[in-house]
Design a protein around this motif. Sequence first.
Motif, PDB file in Angstrom:
ATOM      1  N   LEU A 268       0.813  -1.216   0.000  1.00 26.54           N
ATOM      2  CA  LEU A 268       0.000   0.000   0.000  1.00 26.54           C
ATOM      3  C   LEU A 268       0.850   1.271   0.000  1.00 26.54           C
ATOM      4  O   LEU A 268       0.311   2.372   0.074  1.00 26.54           O
ATOM      5  N   ARG A 269       2.165   1.099  -0.054  1.00 32.82           N
ATOM      6  CA  ARG A 269       3.110   2.220  -0.126  1.00 32.82           C
ATOM      7  C   ARG A 269       2.919   3.200   1.031  1.00 32.82           C
ATOM      8  O   ARG A 269       2.963   4.421   0.864  1.00 32.82           O
ATOM      9  N   VAL A 270       2.699   2.647   2.200  1.00 31.88           N
ATOM     10  CA  VAL A 270       2.657   3.445   3.424  1.00 31.88           C
ATOM     11  C   VAL A 270       4.090   3.622   3.910  1.00 31.88           C
ATOM     12  O   VAL A 270       4.865   2.662   3.955  1.00 31.88           O
ATOM     13  N   ALA A 271       4.469   4.843   4.253  1.00 31.08           N
ATOM     14  CA  ALA A 271       5.814   5.110   4.756  1.00 31.08           C
ATOM     15  C   ALA A 271       5.815   5.079   6.285  1.00 31.08           C
ATOM     16  O   ALA A 271       4.780   5.289   6.934  1.00 31.08           O
ATOM     17  N   THR A 294       9.553   2.703   2.654  1.00 33.18           N
ATOM     18  CA  THR A 294      10.299   3.911   3.001  1.00 33.18           C
ATOM     19  C   THR A 294      10.214   4.131   4.500  1.00 33.18           C
ATOM     20  O   THR A 294       9.136   4.361   5.051  1.00 33.18           O
ATOM     21  N   LEU A 295      11.349   4.017   5.180  1.00 32.10           N
ATOM     22  CA  LEU A 295      11.435   4.302   6.612  1.00 32.10           C
ATOM     23  C   LEU A 295      12.430   5.444   6.772  1.00 32.10           C
ATOM     24  O   LEU A 295      13.578   5.328   6.355  1.00 32.10           O
ATOM     25  N   ARG A 346      11.493  11.418   0.215  1.00 33.28           N
ATOM     26  CA  ARG A 346      10.504  10.529  -0.428  1.00 33.28           C
ATOM     27  C   ARG A 346       9.296  10.301   0.483  1.00 33.28           C
ATOM     28  O   ARG A 346       8.144  10.365   0.042  1.00 33.28           O
ATOM     29  N   GLY A 347       9.541  10.035   1.762  1.00 36.78           N
ATOM     30  CA  GLY A 347       8.449   9.766   2.691  1.00 36.78           C
ATOM     31  C   GLY A 347       7.522  10.952   2.883  1.00 36.78           C
ATOM     32  O   GLY A 347       6.308  10.789   3.031  1.00 36.78           O
ATOM     33  N   CYS A 348       8.089  12.152   2.887  1.00 34.67           N
ATOM     34  CA  CYS A 348       7.280  13.370   3.069  1.00 34.67           C
ATOM     35  C   CYS A 348       6.726  13.914   1.756  1.00 34.67           C
ATOM     36  O   CYS A 348       5.881  14.806   1.771  1.00 34.67           O
TER      37      CYS A 348
END
Length: 399
Positions: A268-271, A294-295, A346-348
């Motif tokens: 689900l591409r949740v970071a 992405t962490l 990337r995460g933000c």
Amino acid sequence: MNNMNRSLYLSNVRLTDGQRVSVSIVDGRIEALGAHVDAPRDAPVEDGGGALLLPGFVEGHTHVDKSNWGRAWYRNEVGPLLTDRIGNEREWRKTSGHDAAAQSLALSRAFVQAGTTRLRTHVDIDSDAGLRHLEGVLATRHTMREMLDMQIVAFPQSGMLIRPGTVELLDDALAQGADVIGALDPALIDGDPVASLNATFALAQRHDKPIDIHLHEPGEIGAFTLKLLLDRVEATGMQGRVVVSHGFCLGALPERERDALLDRIARLRVALLTSAPPSCTVPPLKLCRERGITLFGGNDGIRDTWSPYGKPDMLERAMLIGMRYDLRRDDDLMIAFDCVSDAAARGCGFADYGLRAGARADLVLVEADNVAQAVVARPVRKLVVANGRIVARDGALVA
């Protein structure tokens, strides 16, 4: 950010692979980067002296509105519970004269001075303060707009459903300039995770905004809330637009249950965001990266009523991430730095980031042999360039 004409030629700097290059900057963006790059016409020339070239740092999660940075020492005598800290902070901010505008500006300037050029901050929205703290941070964002790209999260620190009127205030905050809708522990704070998440996703969809949720809930309770959250991401089509901050439960679940959640998070591409606290469980960094999750990293609060710790220096936060995850090899310390640079951008969702042609010219020079040494030694920032303009030199702001 304003695209004023900003040109600069930065010569004699080293990339992380050791290559010596020059950087041509035109109109605030990297025009070219390489060993044989011509200077733009009439551009100032800056000799980097062989220093290591890094991208501007990214703070992925902080609270600039509530910091005590630069003020007298706050004597912390608060109780041990999350609700103790929330109540104590709300009362202190009401009675102490704490000014979100002044404090967010002081901390933001310190971030820039240490090389941060992109920042996501959570700002308290509650039924006591209304939008007062948001207004202060909006003023800071405007003041710092030429050197700091700031995202604002409308954050219900005191809870949402348990404090009538907060949902409406969050709605107003998003209409008045907040970029992201925040949330907090839907089960343990709001007491109704289904209704709380429904309200959060409704606000996100109404304003077409991403979500960043504080999830401190431990173990099975946290896993239950996380599953509900992922269900809503899938049902609402918000893949790639949700961040789970802290996610302590992911560091405490049995392997089989944890891995099933990580697989869904990846799909689900949740970071995920971590401050790498030493006193709490944390999501597994390398397992997340192996799955393509992405962490990224952030300081959380800095010198506030919650904690006396923290410093607006993302190299220090990278070091703390490295220590928390037992990252010792040089290549592992590159992962720690990635958490406060590329992964955080990337995460933000910060666009046009990095050391490449076409990216916004946000650069940091340090005297270090390599990234690992930069993270561990945290040298004074020799030069900070934001949006193509020199904003700090030798650890001091010049803009």
